[in-house]
Scaffold this motif. Structure first.
Motif, short mmCIF file in Angstrom:
data_model
loop_
_atom_site.label_atom_id
_atom_site.label_comp_id
_atom_site.label_asym_id
_atom_site.label_seq_id
_atom_site.Cartn_x
_atom_site.Cartn_y
_atom_site.Cartn_z
N GLY A 183 0.69 -1.45 -0.01
CA GLY A 183 0.15 0.01 -0.13
C GLY A 183 0.76 1.40 0.05
N MET A 184 2.13 1.26 0.07
CA MET A 184 3.03 2.48 0.07
C MET A 184 2.92 2.88 -1.34
SD MET A 184 5.19 3.16 2.59
CE MET A 184 6.73 3.31 2.12
N PRO A 185 2.76 4.27 -1.53
CA PRO A 185 2.97 5.06 -2.95
C PRO A 185 4.48 4.72 -3.65
CG PRO A 185 2.69 6.65 -1.13
CD PRO A 185 2.77 5.33 -0.40
N ALA A 186 4.41 4.28 -4.83
CA ALA A 186 5.55 3.89 -5.36
C ALA A 186 6.38 5.22 -5.41
CB ALA A 186 5.29 3.45 -6.92
N GLU A 187 5.59 6.38 -5.68
CA GLU A 187 6.41 7.84 -5.88
C GLU A 187 7.34 8.05 -4.36
OE1 GLU A 187 3.41 7.21 -6.77
OE2 GLU A 187 3.69 7.31 -8.82
N SER A 188 7.04 7.59 -3.57
CA SER A 188 7.65 7.58 -2.10
C SER A 188 9.03 6.94 -1.95
CB SER A 188 6.95 7.81 -1.00
OG SER A 188 6.34 6.17 -0.56
N LEU A 189 9.07 5.83 -2.93
CA LEU A 189 10.27 5.09 -2.69
C LEU A 189 11.47 5.24 -3.49
CD1 LEU A 189 7.88 1.95 -3.10
CD2 LEU A 189 8.84 2.54 -0.94
N PRO A 190 12.66 4.52 -2.88
CA PRO A 190 13.89 4.90 -3.50
C PRO A 190 13.78 4.77 -5.00
CG PRO A 190 14.23 3.77 -1.57
CD PRO A 190 12.79 3.64 -1.89
N HIS A 191 13.12 3.66 -5.44
CA HIS A 191 13.30 3.32 -7.14
C HIS A 191 11.79 4.18 -7.78
CE1 HIS A 191 16.75 1.07 -7.20
NE2 HIS A 191 16.18 0.18 -6.46
N ALA A 192 11.62 5.20 -7.34
CA ALA A 192 10.44 6.08 -7.71
C ALA A 192 10.42 6.27 -9.25
CB ALA A 192 10.37 7.28 -7.14
N ARG A 193 11.53 6.38 -9.56
CA ARG A 193 11.40 6.42 -11.30
C ARG A 193 11.18 5.36 -12.06
NH1 ARG A 193 17.73 7.17 -12.48
NH2 ARG A 193 18.17 5.48 -11.34
N VAL A 194 10.89 4.27 -11.64
CA VAL A 194 10.28 3.19 -12.24
C VAL A 194 9.00 2.75 -11.61
CG1 VAL A 194 12.24 2.24 -13.22
CG2 VAL A 194 11.61 1.49 -10.89
N ALA A 195 8.24 4.00 -11.14
CA ALA A 195 7.15 3.44 -10.32
C ALA A 195 6.08 2.75 -11.05
CB ALA A 195 6.30 4.84 -9.94
N VAL A 196 6.05 2.73 -12.47
CA VAL A 196 5.14 2.09 -13.37
C VAL A 196 5.53 0.51 -12.97
CG1 VAL A 196 4.10 1.36 -15.54
CG2 VAL A 196 4.54 3.91 -14.87
N GLY A 197 6.86 0.17 -13.33
CA GLY A 197 7.24 -1.03 -13.15
C GLY A 197 6.79 -1.85 -11.89
N LEU A 198 7.12 -0.94 -10.70
CA LEU A 198 6.87 -1.56 -9.48
C LEU A 198 5.55 -1.90 -9.15
CD1 LEU A 198 8.95 1.34 -7.25
CD2 LEU A 198 9.85 -1.06 -7.74
N ARG A 199 4.65 -0.82 -9.64
CA ARG A 199 3.27 -1.13 -9.53
C ARG A 199 2.76 -2.41 -10.34
NH1 ARG A 199 2.47 4.66 -8.99
NH2 ARG A 199 2.57 4.77 -11.21
N THR A 200 3.32 -2.66 -11.51
CA THR A 200 3.08 -3.74 -12.35
C THR A 200 3.14 -5.05 -11.80
OG1 THR A 200 3.34 -2.26 -14.30
CG2 THR A 200 3.32 -4.75 -14.66
N LEU A 201 4.59 -5.08 -11.11
CA LEU A 201 5.01 -6.34 -10.60
C LEU A 201 4.04 -6.65 -9.33
CD1 LEU A 201 6.84 -8.81 -10.27
CD2 LEU A 201 8.53 -7.26 -8.86
N ALA A 202 3.82 -5.36 -8.53
CA ALA A 202 3.04 -5.80 -7.22
C ALA A 202 1.69 -6.09 -7.47
CB ALA A 202 3.02 -4.33 -6.38
N HIS A 203 1.11 -5.66 -8.71
CA HIS A 203 -0.38 -6.31 -8.96
C HIS A 203 -0.30 -7.63 -9.93
CE1 HIS A 203 -1.37 -1.90 -8.83
NE2 HIS A 203 -1.64 -2.46 -7.90
#
Ligand code: ZN
Length: 350
Positions: free
Chosen positions: A286-306
């Protein structure tokens, strides 16, 4: 040397608070040993302590130096006549260096309230040089402060340690590393991913704030987030190309120069993989991807998480940890890395 203040130090809250208490009570020691990992800011804390102890107009309720007196001005200029810094000369700190430094401590302070000696890499004081220093440590003049600093406390002579107040420093948090890197002028999109991989060290963080190293990090992160969507043979092809990408960007302590992956490359690559999967796991919780160290690949983080269960991401992280634990067994680096990625790919399969 610069004018540092306790109130401006990031991290090390317990250590800074302990020193501030001693200073405000007017009961500072005369010999300190600051030990802890490389690059966490022990030296800055040492300078902040000396600045306050040497200050000629200290505020009795404030552990920071006044910033205006002749001693503070000398710190600001970077050439305080009462502060000596002892550094290695070759492989050790030599007895002649110690004698010269100790001699300077015998005179009255020139502009400040105390004279200070900072010894960098104190573990390099061997028997003879240490004895020359110990004599002075045993007969403090009341106006001298020794601060010995080491990142290799296991190599320090017991005779030195036993005469010092020991303060242990821990690695910085990733947030502190990121903030300090940005304060040094690094752009956020380098500082934040570098902080995730810096193991709490500014030295390592600065090394990573380099465009070609960060391009390598991006390459590994992209792969980590895509893993499981392609055939497992993709992992072998990826590993095959890693060595060539590392030419010219390996950290100084990795001796390899060639295009082959070496064992010493693995911890860094495993840490990059883990950092990407850790971020995806945070997004899954539930953390927003934009707040994480790898925020610049936020889309990729969300895709894998889903795409996969959180438990499978944890299993992929565990696979990297198991290999890290086995590195002492000297595995073939390519085979070992491929095996980990195939295992992770099976976990992360859509
Ligand atoms: Zn002052």
């Amino acid at each position: 040397m610069a004018l540092h203040r306790f109130s401006a130090i990031r991290g090390h809250r317990a250590q800074v608070a302990a020193l501030a208490r001693l200073v405000l009570r007017g009961t500072p020691g005369h010999a300190y040993l600051f030990e802890g990992p490389e690059g966490v800011g022990k030296d800055v804390v040492a300078q902040a302590l000396l600045a306050r102890l040497a200050c000629m107009q200290p505020d009795a309720n404030n552990p920071d130096p006044c910033g205006r007196c002749p001693s503070c001005a000398a710190f600001n200029r970077g050439d305080h006549p009462d502060v000596t810094r002892l550094e290695r000369d070759g492989a050790t700190i030599k007895i002649d260096q110690v004698r010269a430094a100790v001699k300077r401590l015998r005179y009255e302070p020139v502009v400040g309230a105390v004279k200070g000696l900072i010894v960098e890499s104190a573990e390099l004081l061997r028997e003879e040089a240490a004895n020359a220093m110990l004599k002075t440590l045993e007969e403090p003049s009341g106006q001298t402060v020794f601060i010995l600093v080491t990142s290799k406390p296991q190599l320090l002579l017991d005779t030195i340690r036993s005469r010092c107040q020991v303060l242990r420093f821990a690695p910085l948090s990733p947030d502190d590393v990121a903030a300090l890197l940005m304060a040094e002028g690094q752009p956020a999109d380098l500082a934040r991913p570098a902080s995730a991989l810096a193991e709490g060290s500014m030295t390592l963080g600065r090394t990573l704030c380099d465009a070609s190293r960060m391009a390598f990090v991006d390459h590994v992160v992209d792969f980590a987030l895509r893993l499981g969507q392609d055939a497992p043979s993709e992992a072998a092809a990826f590993v095959e190309g890693l060595g060539a990408r590392l030419v010219g960007i390996r950290p100084d302590d990795v001796e390899a120069k060639g295009k082959d992956l070496v064992r010493a490359d693995l911890p860094w690559i495993l840490e990059i993989l883990r950092s990407a999967w850790r971020d995806a796991l945070m997004v899954a919780t539930g953390m927003p991807a934009e707040s994480l160290p790898h925020a610049r690949v936020a889309v990729g983080l969300r895709t894998l998480a889903h795409r996969v269960d959180a438990g499978r991401i944890v299993a992929a992280i565990d696979a990297t940890q198991r290999l890290e634990d086995k590195l002492v067994l000297n595995p073939n680096p390519k085979l070992a890395m491929t095996a980990v990625l195939v295992e992770a790919a099976i976990q992360l399969r859509s």
